[in-house]
Scaffold this active site. Structure first.
Site, PDB file in Angstrom:
ATOM      1  N   SER A  34     -13.714   5.104  -5.090  1.00  0.00           N
ATOM      2  CA  SER A  34     -13.185   5.422  -3.764  1.00  0.00           C
ATOM      3  C   SER A  34     -11.684   5.209  -3.612  1.00  0.00           C
ATOM      4  O   SER A  34     -11.028   5.958  -2.904  1.00  0.00           O
ATOM      5  CB  SER A  34     -13.916   4.593  -2.710  1.00  0.00           C
ATOM      6  OG  SER A  34     -13.881   3.228  -3.042  1.00  0.00           O
ATOM      7  N   ASP A 232     -11.251  -2.813   6.674  1.00  0.00           N
ATOM      8  CA  ASP A 232     -12.639  -2.826   6.210  1.00  0.00           C
ATOM      9  C   ASP A 232     -12.836  -3.801   5.050  1.00  0.00           C
ATOM     10  O   ASP A 232     -13.943  -3.985   4.574  1.00  0.00           O
ATOM     11  CB  ASP A 232     -13.089  -1.409   5.805  1.00  0.00           C
ATOM     12  CG  ASP A 232     -12.323  -0.843   4.608  1.00  0.00           C
ATOM     13  OD1 ASP A 232     -11.390  -1.508   4.103  1.00  0.00           O
ATOM     14  OD2 ASP A 232     -12.649   0.277   4.172  1.00  0.00           O
ATOM     15  N   HIS A 235     -11.099  -1.146   1.124  1.00  0.00           N
ATOM     16  CA  HIS A 235     -10.288  -0.049   0.585  1.00  0.00           C
ATOM     17  C   HIS A 235      -8.802  -0.250   0.811  1.00  0.00           C
ATOM     18  O   HIS A 235      -8.382  -0.874   1.784  1.00  0.00           O
ATOM     19  CB  HIS A 235     -10.730   1.272   1.217  1.00  0.00           C
ATOM     20  CG  HIS A 235     -12.134   1.633   0.875  1.00  0.00           C
ATOM     21  ND1 HIS A 235     -13.146   1.663   1.793  1.00  0.00           N
ATOM     22  CD2 HIS A 235     -12.700   1.941  -0.317  1.00  0.00           C
ATOM     23  CE1 HIS A 235     -14.280   1.981   1.200  1.00  0.00           C
ATOM     24  NE2 HIS A 235     -14.043   2.152  -0.084  1.00  0.00           N
TER      25      HIS A 235
HETATM   26  C1  LIG Z   1     -10.266  -0.963  -3.586  1.00  0.00           C
HETATM   27  O1  LIG Z   1      -9.150  -1.685  -4.081  1.00  0.00           O
HETATM   28  C2  LIG Z   1      -8.998  -2.964  -3.500  1.00  0.00           C
HETATM   29  C3  LIG Z   1      -7.699  -3.564  -4.011  1.00  0.00           C
HETATM   30  O2  LIG Z   1      -7.723  -3.656  -5.401  1.00  0.00           O
HETATM   31  C4  LIG Z   1     -10.210  -3.823  -3.814  1.00  0.00           C
HETATM   32  O3  LIG Z   1     -10.099  -5.057  -3.139  1.00  0.00           O
HETATM   33  C5  LIG Z   1     -11.479  -3.127  -3.362  1.00  0.00           C
HETATM   34  O4  LIG Z   1     -12.604  -3.842  -3.800  1.00  0.00           O
HETATM   35  C6  LIG Z   1     -11.558  -1.713  -3.885  1.00  0.00           C
HETATM   36  N1  LIG Z   1     -12.679  -1.088  -3.224  1.00  0.00           N
HETATM   37  C7  LIG Z   1     -13.630  -0.424  -3.860  1.00  0.00           C
HETATM   38  C8  LIG Z   1     -14.727   0.087  -3.020  1.00  0.00           C
HETATM   39  O5  LIG Z   1     -13.614  -0.216  -5.041  1.00  0.00           O
END
Ligand SMILES: *[C@@H]1O[C@H](CO)[C@@H](O)[C@H](O)[C@H]1NC(C)=O
Ligand SMILES: *[C@@H]1O[C@H](CO)[C@@H](O)[C@H](O)[C@H]1NC(C)=O
Ligand SMILES: *[C@@H]1O[C@H](CO)[C@@H](O)[C@H](O)[C@H]1NC(C)=O
Length: 256
Positions: A34, A232, A235
């Site tokens: 994502s 959230d 993301h």
């Molecule tokens: C998106 O990136 C952020 C920062 O690295 C991280 O905290 C998060 O878990 C990631 N989200 C997903 C759904 O992979």
């Protein structure tokens, strides 16, 4: 007569059929989860529609649509690819604008979005829907006079959820890089990955260590640590995605 021509130009769709467009595009594959697809600016089930200047459309930045046509790229870049999700800003447009600002001779850029949220690396093994679609899309793009420049890969969060996946991540990632390069007949294809900062799962440190432990030629890594995460808690925000796109551009253009 002039009016008619103007009218036709106004109503003509901004779609260039691959067979009619033989420009030598600089092609980039975008794959992963994502944060590559883009959720920047997504609030309660809705994208705020804010497109920062760094992510603006530009006639020199095209995307391969879900129906395999070239069209002017715009946010959300993964529309129709990462289906059934509320999409927002990802790193792709910022990446393309930053590459062009630094090296205009790489125009036009052809982006090949392929990322899908919440996917594990095993969802990208050869033979899977995601792998096959990525290969199909890339091959169509290449048939049209483009030069593949790099694959941008931001994935691994979903492999941080259970230990077995995390422990196997290094080997799986190396195999993935090998398979993509060999199926595209491009053994030195630049592979630029994003090192996880935080992840949902408890085994983030194992996955992150695996990412940094890949020492294959032409594999680069940019570090997502410190990039802000949205309300959230899941993301990257729009400003974070803008910054990440610029980091990926720098990694592609310069020795890091
Ligand atoms: C998106 O990136 C952020 C920062 O690295 C991280 O905290 C998060 O878990 C990631 N989200 C997903 C759904 O992979
Ligand atoms: C496209 O550009 C690449 C890199 O500059 C070059 O190697 C290739 O020969 C060009 N292809 C065509 C068809 O002009
Ligand atoms: C990939 O291309 C093949 C051959 O055109 C087609 O049969 C297949 O359905 C495509 N698969 C995906 C997932 O796009």
């Amino acid at each position: 007569m002039l009016c008619l021509v103007t009218l036709i130009l106004l109503v003509a769709p901004r779609v260039v059929s691959p067979s009619n467009d033989n420009q030598n595009k600089s092609l980039f594959i975008l794959a992963g989860q994502s944060n590559m697809s883009g959720r920047g600016g997504v609030g309660k089930d809705k994208w705020d529609g804010v497109v920062p200047p760094e992510c603006r459309s530009n006639p020199s930045i095209l995307r391969l649509s879900p129906g395999l046509n070239w069209e002017e790229a715009k946010e959300p870049l993964h529309e129709g690819i990462d289906f059934a999700k509320v999409l927002g800003v990802g790193p792709g447009m910022s990446f393309a604008n930053s590459v062009l600002a630094q090296n205009p001779s790489l125009a036009p850029i052809g982006l090949i979005p392929c990322a899908v949220g919440a996917t594990k690396i095993s969802d990208w093994f050869p033979g899977t829907f995601l792998y096959t679609r990525m290969m199909n899309r890339t091959k169509v793009a290449l048939q049209d006079g483009g030069t593949l420049r790099a694959i941008l890969w931001y994935q691994g969060e979903s492999d941080a959820i259970n230990k077995e996946d995390a422990d196997q991540y290094k080997e799986r990632l190396e195999n993935f890089i090998y398979d993509v390069r060999s199926d595209l007949n491009f053994p030195t294809l630049p592979f630029i990955q994003v090192g996880l900062a935080t992840a949902m799962g408890p085994y983030k440190d194992i996955v992150r260590a695996a990412q940094f432990a890949v020492h294959l030629p032409n594999v680069k890594i940019v570090n997502a640590e410190g990039l802000p995460v949205g309300g959230d808690y899941v993301h990257l925000t729009t400003p974070a995605e803008v910054k990440l796109g610029q980091m990926l551009a720098d990694a592609f253009l310069h020795n890091i």
